[in-house]
Motif scaffolding. Structure first.
Motif, short mmCIF file in Angstrom:
data_model
loop_
_atom_site.label_atom_id
_atom_site.label_comp_id
_atom_site.label_asym_id
_atom_site.label_seq_id
_atom_site.Cartn_x
_atom_site.Cartn_y
_atom_site.Cartn_z
N ASN A 4 7.06 -13.32 6.76
CA ASN A 4 5.68 -13.28 7.26
C ASN A 4 5.32 -14.57 7.98
O ASN A 4 4.56 -14.56 8.95
CB ASN A 4 4.69 -12.99 6.14
CG ASN A 4 4.74 -11.55 5.67
OD1 ASN A 4 5.41 -10.71 6.27
ND2 ASN A 4 4.06 -11.26 4.59
N SER A 54 10.16 -6.96 2.45
CA SER A 54 9.44 -5.91 3.18
C SER A 54 8.16 -5.57 2.43
O SER A 54 8.16 -5.43 1.21
CB SER A 54 10.31 -4.67 3.32
OG SER A 54 11.45 -4.96 4.09
N SER A 55 7.06 -5.48 3.18
CA SER A 55 5.77 -5.16 2.57
C SER A 55 4.88 -4.50 3.61
O SER A 55 5.14 -4.56 4.81
CB SER A 55 5.09 -6.43 2.05
OG SER A 55 4.73 -7.26 3.14
N GLU A 56 3.82 -3.88 3.13
CA GLU A 56 2.85 -3.27 4.05
C GLU A 56 2.19 -4.35 4.90
O GLU A 56 1.96 -4.15 6.09
CB GLU A 56 1.80 -2.47 3.28
CG GLU A 56 2.33 -1.15 2.77
CD GLU A 56 1.23 -0.29 2.17
OE1 GLU A 56 0.09 -0.31 2.69
OE2 GLU A 56 1.52 0.41 1.19
N LEU A 57 1.89 -5.49 4.30
CA LEU A 57 1.29 -6.60 5.05
C LEU A 57 2.24 -7.06 6.15
O LEU A 57 1.83 -7.25 7.30
CB LEU A 57 0.96 -7.77 4.12
CG LEU A 57 0.47 -9.04 4.83
CD1 LEU A 57 -0.85 -8.78 5.55
CD2 LEU A 57 0.33 -10.18 3.83
N ALA A 59 4.65 -5.37 7.59
CA ALA A 59 4.75 -4.32 8.61
C ALA A 59 3.53 -4.35 9.52
O ALA A 59 3.65 -4.22 10.75
CB ALA A 59 4.90 -2.96 7.95
N MET A 60 2.35 -4.53 8.93
CA MET A 60 1.13 -4.60 9.74
C MET A 60 1.14 -5.83 10.64
O MET A 60 0.82 -5.74 11.83
CB MET A 60 -0.10 -4.63 8.83
CG MET A 60 -1.41 -4.68 9.60
SD MET A 60 -2.84 -4.97 8.56
CE MET A 60 -2.58 -6.66 8.06
N GLY A 105 -2.01 6.52 13.76
CA GLY A 105 -1.67 6.02 12.43
C GLY A 105 -2.87 6.04 11.51
O GLY A 105 -2.77 6.38 10.33
N GLU A 106 -4.03 5.69 12.04
CA GLU A 106 -5.25 5.69 11.23
C GLU A 106 -5.64 7.11 10.83
O GLU A 106 -6.06 7.36 9.71
CB GLU A 106 -6.39 5.03 12.02
CG GLU A 106 -7.58 4.65 11.19
CD GLU A 106 -7.27 3.66 10.08
OE1 GLU A 106 -7.91 3.77 9.03
OE2 GLU A 106 -6.40 2.80 10.25
N ARG A 109 -3.62 8.15 7.88
CA ARG A 109 -3.64 7.18 6.78
C ARG A 109 -3.51 7.87 5.43
O ARG A 109 -4.25 8.77 5.09
CB ARG A 109 -4.92 6.38 6.83
CG ARG A 109 -4.92 5.20 5.90
CD ARG A 109 -6.14 4.34 6.22
NE ARG A 109 -6.02 3.01 5.72
CZ ARG A 109 -5.27 2.05 6.22
NH1 ARG A 109 -4.54 2.28 7.26
NH2 ARG A 109 -5.24 0.86 5.69
N ASP A 113 3.51 8.34 7.39
CA ASP A 113 3.69 7.34 8.45
C ASP A 113 4.19 8.03 9.69
O ASP A 113 4.93 9.01 9.62
CB ASP A 113 4.74 6.29 8.03
CG ASP A 113 4.21 5.36 6.96
OD1 ASP A 113 2.99 5.16 6.90
OD2 ASP A 113 5.03 4.86 6.17
#
Length: 181
Positions: A4, A54-57, A59-60, A105-106, A109, A113
Motif C-alpha cells: 500500500n 492483498s486487501s480490499e483497501l 485493491a481500491m 462496480g457500485e 456492491r 465483483d
C-alpha cells in the motif's frame, strides 16, 4: 503494509506528471514519471501477493491510482495542447471509462465483483503505449515513416474501441446481475 505504501507513492507521482506535461510538455521527465508510475503499479501488485498483503483497501487504492495516472496523463497532454482532436477524443473515452466502470462496480456492491475482460490487458497495452509515446520527446518526430502523432492517434483509437467493447460487456453483466434480484 509495504504494498500500500508503494501504491500511495505511485499515486503521489500524478501531480508532478500533470504539472510537467501542462507546463513543459512532452519530454523525458514526463515519460520517466509515467513509466515509473506504471512500473510501480506492477510492483505493488506483486508485493501484495508475495507478502500476502492483498486487501480490499489495497485493491481500491490500486484502482484509484490507475485512474489518477490516466487522468493526469490525459489532462496534462490536453492542457499542453499535445493531442490532436482525434487523439484527445479517444483519450477522453479512456478517462470516461473510469466513471462507468466505478458505477458498475457500485451497482453490484456486495453481490459480485466485476470480472476483468480478456480484452482488458490488450486495451491497457494500447492505452499505455499511446500515452507513453504522446508524452515522449519523440512525439513530434517521424517514426517508421509516420508522424508519431498519427501512431499515437491509432494506438489511442484502438484503446478507445477496446474500452467501449469492455464497457459493453461490463454493462451487460451488471444488468444481468441486477435483474436477477
Amino acid at each position: 503494509m509495504i504494498s500500500n505504501s508503494v501504491t500511495l507513492f505511485r499515486m503521489s507521482l500524478v501531480v508532478p506528471l500533470f504539472l510537467v506535461l501542462a507546463t513543459v510538455g512532452p519530454g523525458w521527465i514526463a515519460l520517466a514519471l509515467f513509466l515509473g508510475a506504471g512500473a510501480l503499479d506492477v510492483v505493488d501488485g506483486r508485493l501484495a501477493r508475495h507478502l500476502n498483503e492483498s486487501s480490499e483497501l489495497g485493491a481500491m487504492l490500486d484502482l484509484i491510482g490507475d485512474r489518477l495516472l490516466t487522468l493526469a496523463a490525459v489532462a496534462g497532454l490536453l492542457v499542453a495542447g499535445t493531442l490532436s482532436l482525434l487523439s484527445a477524443s479517444a483519450a477522453l473515452v479512456l478517462v470516461a471509462r473510469c466513471t462507468f466502470f466505478a458505477s458498475f462496480g457500485e451497482a453490484l456492491r456486495g453481490r459480485r465483483d466485476l470480472k476483468g475482460s480478456k480484452l482488458e490487458p490488450v486495451k491497457i497495452t494500447f492505452s499505455f503505449a499511446g500515452l507513453s509515446l504522446a508524452m515522449s520527446p519523440y512525439y513530434y518526430q517521424q517514426l517508421m515513416g509516420l508522424d508519431a502523432s498519427k501512431i499515437v492517434a491509432g494506438l489511442l483509437i484502438i484503446a478507445a474501441i477496446l474500452t467501449m467493447l469492455t464497457l459493453s460487456s461490463y454493462a451487460s453483466s451488471t444488468v444481468k446481475v441486477i435483474s436477477k434480484k
